[in-house]
Write a protein that holds these residues in place. Sequence first.
Motif, PDB file in Angstrom:
ATOM      1  N   TYR A  69       5.832 -12.222   2.426  1.00  0.00           N
ATOM      2  CA  TYR A  69       5.592 -11.081   1.544  1.00  0.00           C
ATOM      3  C   TYR A  69       4.868 -10.001   2.333  1.00  0.00           C
ATOM      4  O   TYR A  69       3.842 -10.249   2.962  1.00  0.00           O
ATOM      5  N   HIS A 114       3.816  -7.729  -8.950  1.00  0.00           N
ATOM      6  CA  HIS A 114       4.999  -7.908  -8.104  1.00  0.00           C
ATOM      7  C   HIS A 114       4.632  -7.981  -6.626  1.00  0.00           C
ATOM      8  O   HIS A 114       3.705  -7.308  -6.161  1.00  0.00           O
ATOM      9  N   TYR A 126       6.569  -7.804  -2.625  1.00  0.00           N
ATOM     10  CA  TYR A 126       7.744  -7.213  -1.985  1.00  0.00           C
ATOM     11  C   TYR A 126       7.879  -7.782  -0.581  1.00  0.00           C
ATOM     12  O   TYR A 126       6.890  -7.921   0.153  1.00  0.00           O
ATOM     13  N   GLY A 142      12.345  -5.041   0.912  1.00  0.00           N
ATOM     14  CA  GLY A 142      12.062  -4.288  -0.301  1.00  0.00           C
ATOM     15  C   GLY A 142      12.394  -5.017  -1.583  1.00  0.00           C
ATOM     16  O   GLY A 142      12.271  -4.448  -2.677  1.00  0.00           O
ATOM     17  N   ASN A 143      12.811  -6.290  -1.485  1.00  0.00           N
ATOM     18  CA  ASN A 143      13.084  -7.075  -2.691  1.00  0.00           C
ATOM     19  C   ASN A 143      11.780  -7.367  -3.427  1.00  0.00           C
ATOM     20  O   ASN A 143      10.772  -7.700  -2.804  1.00  0.00           O
ATOM     21  N   ASP A 144      11.804  -7.245  -4.744  1.00  0.00           N
ATOM     22  CA  ASP A 144      10.588  -7.507  -5.512  1.00  0.00           C
ATOM     23  C   ASP A 144      10.604  -8.908  -6.094  1.00  0.00           C
ATOM     24  O   ASP A 144      11.662  -9.430  -6.470  1.00  0.00           O
TER      25      ASP A 144
END
Length: 461
Positions: free
Chosen positions: A43, A50, A52, A56-58
């Motif tokens: 991460y 959240h 990321y 950039g995926n949450d």
Amino acid sequence: MSTEFDLGALLAERGAERYDLHARYLNPQLPRMLHTIGFDKVYERAEGAHFYDAEGNDYLDMLAGFGVMGLGRHHPVVRKALHDVLDLDLADLTRFDCQPLPGLLAERLLAHSPHLDRVFFGSSGTEAVETALKFARYATGRPRILYCDHAFHGLTTGSLSVNGERGFRDGFAPLLPDTAVPLGDLDALKRELKKGDVAALVVEPIQGKGVHEAPPGYLRAAQELLHQHKALLIADEVQTGLGRTGDFYAYQHEDGVEPDLVCVAKALSGGYVPVSATLGKDWIFKKVYSSMDRVLVHSASFGSNAQAMAAGLAVLSVMEDEQIVARARTVGELLKSRLAALTATYELLADVRGRGLMIGIEFGRPDSLKLRGRWTMLQAARKGLFAQMVVVPLLQRHRILTQVSGDHLEVIKLIPPLVIDEADVERFVEAFTAVMDDAHSGGGLMWDFGRTLIKQAVAGR
């Protein structure tokens, strides 16, 4: 002479080594476990509820750092308060003065439990419990503390002595001579109190392990019994406190309950600076600190430090300004009701329980022959594997972080940041539904992963 230190440069240079560094210098089993179940994510940053990754995926956080991140990560108000306190260059921890921030935080905390009068600040939940145990013993002049089966009150020696989970206690004896009673069993409590040596009962209003709530009326009745026998009630609100259950403290869901000592930590930190608080009645504190000779009879090196006090003040300010308690109650009711409705659809889903944003999802033996055979296979290998089978695809396929509620339990515990919204609820319910569909299909990736878990469980025996 100036020293240059660039934290960003250090992380840029060595951050990719994170799992190797941990395996080499810290707990070697943690990276091993994370690799095994596919939780070895990287991460890059976090905000609110959240995470990321580098792409950039949450990821939706339904764990909140085991409850520490009540306001989510990097709340701007808490962050600013810490910048402010550092910029003030305060004369902190002199030991021989009285700074204003501890008094201000104590005043604000006590406003939420007006029957209590004084506060001791430490650095962790287990330290808050240790403080309560010491204070109860000294104030009553009695040695024994009662606790409930399956309780979790910390892992230092004193708090471990009132930890109801054998797996944590094994190998660390001798512990303090304390006694377990079943949660909700007033007869068992009465039998122990009649022996005349009990200082207090320490209890979580909702147990973190399995998410089991004290039965209605139990806390008040226990309090009356304790006081009849000149013993104290200690409420461990380390995880349940500060809005988690839809009230400021979980004991406040039951009228007439006024614990003699209350333990707080986790969310009070704002996720930045470790801080704990043990709140208590005036007479208890005055008995412990009975003279100037005893002024330092109980203290903490980092207790009441300015950064921790600033974080705590900022957290309480945000909770009031953003109506966090009411929000946890409303969003928690929505999440719980949406999940409870699924019990009629999925035979593997046995129960949904809890209060506010502390919810337990329990799985149980299915009725259909095909599913029952697979369930039995998992249970024979190790109880708790099915819950782990649900946790893994929630992260791997849906980017949602959850946890199994305890060793050998078929329960997932949801303790998300109290700032999650309706969109987050919908995202979790949709993902959980998809995982349940797969589990009930009789095949699929979940059961393939289950076979991997069985091999790991057998190999670990």
